[in-house]
Design an enzyme around this catalytic site. Structure first.
Site, short mmCIF file in Angstrom:
data_model
loop_
_atom_site.label_atom_id
_atom_site.label_comp_id
_atom_site.label_asym_id
_atom_site.label_seq_id
_atom_site.Cartn_x
_atom_site.Cartn_y
_atom_site.Cartn_z
N ASP A 1 1.78 2.65 3.49
CA ASP A 1 0.45 3.06 3.93
C ASP A 1 1.27 5.54 3.34
OD1 ASP A 1 -2.03 5.26 3.18
OD2 ASP A 1 -1.93 5.30 5.34
N HIS B 1 0.98 -1.44 0.42
CA HIS B 1 0.10 0.20 0.05
C HIS B 1 0.77 1.26 0.22
CE1 HIS B 1 -4.17 2.49 1.90
NE2 HIS B 1 -2.65 3.15 1.52
N HIS C 1 1.39 5.58 -2.39
CA HIS C 1 0.65 6.51 -2.91
C HIS C 1 2.78 7.19 -3.26
CE1 HIS C 1 -3.25 6.17 -0.62
NE2 HIS C 1 -2.07 5.95 0.58
C1 NCD Z 1 -3.40 9.18 1.90
C2 NCD Z 1 -3.01 10.04 1.46
O1 NCD Z 1 -2.67 11.28 0.93
O2 NCD Z 1 -3.27 9.93 -0.18
N1 NCD Z 1 -3.31 9.91 3.21
C3 NCD Z 1 -3.61 9.25 4.22
O3 NCD Z 1 -3.42 9.76 5.61
N2 NCD Z 1 -3.26 7.97 4.62
C4 NCD Z 1 -4.82 8.60 1.31
C5 NCD Z 1 -5.20 7.87 2.16
O4 NCD Z 1 -4.95 6.22 2.61
O5 NCD Z 1 -6.25 7.80 3.72
ZN ZN Z 2 -3.15 5.41 1.85
#
Ligand code: NCD
Ligand code: ZN
Length: 344
Positions: A245, A11, A13
């Protein structure tokens, strides 16, 4: 020295544009593969968009990089069973992400009525395409610290029961209730755990003042939750696997009157997990969590290649970049006891 099979991040981003160029190399340096979240603006809704995004990720990395981005689609009211079929056939899409509408960063296109999704979820069952869930209630009257538990009761558990073949990842779980649920759930249900939720409780949000770089969603919870999460990660139970994350935002958008949610951990992710596992003398369980269970869940081969973490006391540098667009790394100014050995 700890030696483990090459880990993957289930996971992350990576963003797009200039931010992608800043952060993708950090994930590729640590991990062999990663599940890439689709919450771009606009979101990655179709297989064609996922293929194009994958090309941009690969173009941002050195030519000889062996990193494999595993793409996901963003579930919206417009997603069709035919799109699930296309995604499966593409060989590049490995999951479909459910954001309850408005739950987090770029979740405005998310879903607010699950009953309308039944045909798409049935197609996902048929194609064994996992549903990756941001598990938080979006009821504005629901206390922010209760949102995961309410979602679990009202949405997630009934859906897992109703769709008896659906593969589900309960992403970045943060509570003892979620741990207890996943532990007794069928093998088709997994959960990812972030480094920040294994290392910190909600006191860290307010330690000496408001700490925007400790703010993510779902928000940090109580110490008893952290202990349950760390217990799950180090238990050897294959339901639980690594998902950072890592969610970079520019420093200026985090240090603001209305700061963005998201913690950027990619450059030191494995060191952070090692720190958490070492705190309960469980480094022998790190390989299963970081390198085996996620691959097994997704039906992908475990890596043969090994990586090493060597003992080393060091402090994550706390001088922020003068460039306000650069994301600030998590854990700055704090110590770590391990360092990932770079590949040669
Ligand atoms: C994530 C993001 O910034 O895209 N933010 C986060 O606090 N984890 C989105 C998400 O996974 O909730
Ligand atoms: Zn996330």
């Amino acid at each position: 020295m700890i030696e483990i099979a090459q880990p993957d991040d289930w996971h992350v981003h990576l963003r797009d544009g200039p931010m992608l160029g800043r952060v993708a190399g950090e994930t590729a340096r640590q991990f062999g593969r990663a599940i890439i979240m689709p919450n771009l603006d606009p979101p990655v809704q179709t297989t064609d968009q996922a293929v194009a995004y994958r090309d941009r990720i690969l173009a941002s990395l050195p030519k000889d990089s062996s990193f494999q981005p595993l793409m996901t689609l963003y579930l919206t009211d417009e997603t069709t069973p035919a799109e699930i079929q296309r995604a499966t056939d593409s060989g590049v899409v490995f999951g479909v992400k459910l954001y309850p509408k408005g739950a987090t960063t770029n979740a405005e296109s998310g879903v607010d009525r699950l009953d309308q999704m039944a045909p798409v979820l049935e197609a996902m069952e048929q194609h064994r395409m996992p549903l990756l869930i941001h598990g938080e209630s979006t009821d504005p009257d629901c206390d922010v610290f209760d949102r995961e538990e309410v979602f679990l009761e009202e949405w997630l558990a009934p859906m897992v029961e109703r769709h008896a073949g659906l593969r589900v990842v309960f992403e970045h779980i943060t509570t003892k209730s979620a741990v207890d649920y996943v532990r007794q759930a069928p093998d088709r249900v997994g959960a990812t755990l972030t480094p920040q939720h294994l290392l910190l409780n909600r006191n860290a949000l307010f330690a000496g003042g408001l700490r925007p770089h400790h703010y993510c969603l779902p928000v940090l919870k109580r110490e008893r939750d952290r202990e349950a999460l760390l217990g799950a990660a180090t238990s050897g139970d294959p339901h639980f696997f690594l998902g950072t994350d890592s969610a970079p935002h520019s420093r200026s958008t985090k240090e603001s009157a209305c700061g963005c949610a998201g913690i950027y951990s990619a450059p030191i992710a494995l060191e952070l997990y090692a720190q958490a596992f070492a705190s309960v003398n469980a480094l022998d369980r790190l390989e299963g969590f970081a390198s085996h269970f996620g691959a097994d869940f997704y039906g992908l081969p475990r890596h043969q290649k090994k990586r090493q973490l060597r003992p080393s006391n060091w402090t994550v540098p706390d001088s922020p970049s003068p460039d306000p667009d650069t994301p600030q790394v998590f854990w700055t100014g704090q110590d770590l006891d391990f360092r990932l050995v770079d590949e040669i």
